[in-house]
Design an enzyme around this catalytic site. Structure first.
Site, short mmCIF file in Angstrom:
data_model
loop_
_atom_site.label_atom_id
_atom_site.label_comp_id
_atom_site.label_asym_id
_atom_site.label_seq_id
_atom_site.Cartn_x
_atom_site.Cartn_y
_atom_site.Cartn_z
N GLY A 75 -9.43 -37.04 12.80
CA GLY A 75 -9.16 -35.70 13.32
C GLY A 75 -8.61 -34.68 12.30
O GLY A 75 -8.26 -33.59 12.67
N GLY A 100 -3.09 -22.96 21.78
CA GLY A 100 -2.61 -22.28 23.11
C GLY A 100 -1.77 -23.00 23.75
O GLY A 100 -0.90 -22.56 24.40
N LYS A 152 -10.38 -16.51 5.58
CA LYS A 152 -8.96 -16.00 4.90
C LYS A 152 -8.64 -15.56 3.81
O LYS A 152 -7.84 -14.75 3.88
CB LYS A 152 -8.26 -17.42 5.09
CG LYS A 152 -8.16 -18.39 6.37
CD LYS A 152 -7.90 -19.94 6.12
CE LYS A 152 -7.64 -20.47 7.55
NZ LYS A 152 -7.58 -22.09 7.44
#
Lengths: 441, 441
Positions: free
Chosen positions: A188, A18, A206
């Protein structure tokens, strides 16, 4: 600058994706206006916590905690909150108001897709979700539009970057799953709670989206067979390499003649599991956290789509492409084009699927064992293609043990699992080391 | 069967692609209707010769030689005649009547694109051309829509199957260009007149289309720099292999800061030539007549699209996808979305482009020659990255000759070509064996 009509864009969520979407919208505003034929005004960003740290610096006055108020009067609502609620409620509110919705929320679409697409149809709005399936890789439009005149036979997708990163490092370094996972978390590449990735939930969502598009059939998430990669160990990867394969977590969407039912009507199967892929297959060369979707269609033949499957700014690219599409539709007029699910093909349970298998067993190393094993397989309608036997070091008790790696011809999953159960309790099999499907050969 | 509205489809041309399109439309009519939300009625097929042999058996009553009459009243016109005229006139007639047009005609779009897109805009119709750029590979929608919110930096495409087939066989078999070409012609991989393929005209047309979409700028065909592969010989391929490269005919579309002009405004370059591609690059693994388009975008990162670049039924898949899209738009209402060309970036001539080069020279083998060559390069602002010298067998006259393979850092094309001219006339260079650009590293 051309005098474009202004469209109000409401952004819900300012996380990794975002915040990048907002940054690009603000930075490339003029460029996007020229492409969309409309000025895209970022009306506001709804978040839970106004002053949370963000990846991109954004004007403070854009932030609000009142998503409901922000949605009112928006032409395009970008939903990047993730999760089911309050994302679902916000999306339905946006659609009810006639706004087009752009989302990357695979979990929501895979579980509440029909409700959301129906809500869009009611008001002639559209739902865009290019970012939901394989990050930045354009795969939704190719399946929905470019291949709409063709018949997709099969999709094999590496659609989860975290698991591909883990399996790839296990393959290249011979490392153990747990070690690579904790390193991936430190870097990460994996979440603190890696369940959604390593157990295949993300890939299954998916797969449901891709199969729905490819087969023009609503595929509910619980119709997707799902296995994760936590059971994959270094020995399995080494053994796969020895046999010319690499282990990949695949989303497989397949259109099949329902031969098991003795009828000619087509059916589909949607499944996620770690599979053996021949090293010569294009999917075998997909390294690191990358994604790729391999599509086989009746007329088009084999296609492959490759790129970054995740990442904030990469996914933002797909989101913004959808925003431009939504804007163009607003300017062009007309109603949104709904999802095509009228083919309504039956979805087979995993037991009715046929694939090839590689079965690895530890057996007593004495005369007649191979014959016994072969007999059980034949009886179970599992035909042997290859066998490799290796004598292992003797165990403590003194009984010699051998390893059998059996490659099968295509067999029915139900037959295979029944047969493996019979092998396990046969008395000659010490241990079923692994059973893996072979895909792509 | 749902009671769908019927849309009249007129097909112009029944060659390798057209006959497959007609066959699939007739065979999968119900399926396509479900997907399009409209019944697609094949109203007729306009051809030059009614009883010419076709790849697919089709009902005789569909054929007509009167394209003009067939177009009247059609909702969707599929133009697969190829060439400029009468395709252009028919397409303009179709658009003037408000019909949407689906085409695979890259030659026409690359030369008369603006005229055709303007005609569509006038009446709010759309022109679909997924089949025009890389056969069955969905690349038009990804560029036009999926990447519309991103900034494409660079496209490198293998967009001509014939030349890739030839170069691939030269690479794997060490064969000569002429031999492979005649075999390719015998096998149907190359036309009797191979000029359009081997001289890069076909690739240049596709490059113009891809660049227009990627950079939102009308790219006329004559702004595309074009070189073919007829100058590529076995020795060049062997030398490329030795240096870790493979030679591919690339369509390169690049967005560049116009550094040569000392200003920061972006510009673009569109060029087609045989280039050295590192063997580790994904494009190096594109074999046979396959196509692939590698795209680098600012946010999305690297993407690759791979598949069959030609073939009747493969291309028909792309055409039918467009037909379904056109039908959906008819049902949804609204006007067609025009081409986005408002960025209007300047197009640099080839002289202003910078790339790396590999220069192969035959020089007199005596002391000081390397220094002379290096001096000419330095003077010409071409910086040397690597040099490899090999002494060749002595020539008849007795003067020893050496081969120099020079890899350069990035240099301006104009500087490079001036420098090569100076090398050629320097007295120490016997022969400029080859000058090739290096792309993708």
């Amino acid at each position: 600058m051309t005098d474009y009509r202004t469209l109000r864009v409401a952004l819900l969520g300012a996380g990794a994706v975002g915040s990048q979407v907002a940054g690009l919208l603000l930075r490339h505003g003029d460029e996007l206006a020229d492409r969309a034929g409309a000025r895209l005004e970022l009306a506001g960003i709804a978040v839970r916590t106004i002053d949370a740290p963000r990846d991109v610096e954004l004007p403070a006055e854009l932030f609000t905690t009142d998503a409901e108020a922000l949605i009112v009067g928006a032409d395009i609502v970008i939903e990047l909150m993730g999760g089911i609620e309050p994302a679902r409620t916000s999306m339905l509110q946006a659609l009810a108001s006639g706004a087009d919705v752009v989302t990357a929320n695979k979990a929501l679409l895979a579980t509440h897709g029909p409700e959301i697409f129906d809500a869009a149809d009611q008001v002639g709005a559209s739902v865009y979700y290019e970012a939901a399936a394989a990050g930045a890789i354009p795969i939704i439009r190719p399946l929905r539009d470019s291949l709409a005149g063709d018949r997709v036979r099969r999709i094999m997708g590496i659609v989860n970057g975290t698991t591909n990163y883990i399996l790839d490092r296990m393959d290249t370094e011979g490392a153990a799953f747990a070690d690579v996972l904790s390193q991936a978390q430190a870097l990460g590449f994996a979440e603190a709670d890696p369940t959604a990735d390593v157990e295949g939930y993300d890939a299954a969502q998916k797969a449901a989206l891709l199969a729905s598009l490819a087969f023009h059939t609503a595929v509910p998430l619980d119709a997707v067979h799902r296995e994760g990669i936590t059971g994959v160990d270094a020995a399995m990867i080494e053994s796969a390499r020895h046999a010319g394969y690499v282990i990949k977590l695949l989303a497989v969407c397949e259109r099949i003649e329902d031969a098991a039912a003795g009828q000619q009507a087509d059916a589909i199967s949607v499944r996620v599991y770690p599979a053996l892929v021949p090293r010569s297959h294009p999917l075998a060369s997909v390294h690191g956290a990358n994604n790729a979707v391999f599509v086989e269609a009746e007329a088009a033949g084999s296609l492959m789509f490759y790129g970054a499957g995740a990442g904030g700014v990469q996914t933002a690219s797909a989101v913004l492409g959808d925003v431009v599409s939504a804007a163009r539709r607003h300017i062009a007029g007309g109603v949104g084009v709904g999802e095509s699910t009228r083919a309504n093909l039956p979805i087979l349970p995993i037991g009715r699927v046929t694939t090839r298998y590689q079965i690895t067993l530890e057996v007593d190393d004495h005369a007649g064992v191979l014959a016994t094993v072969a007999g059980i397989l034949t009886e179970g309608r599992v035909s042997i293609a290859t066998v490799e036997q290796t004598v292992l070091t003797e165990e403590e008790q003194g009984a010699p043990v051998a390893r059998l790696v059996i490659g099968t011809h295509k067999a029915l999953e139900q037959d295979l699992s029944d047969t493996v159960a019979r092998l396990a309790s046969s008395g000659v099999v010490e241990r079923v080391v692994s059973v893996l499907r072979v895909e792509g050969d």
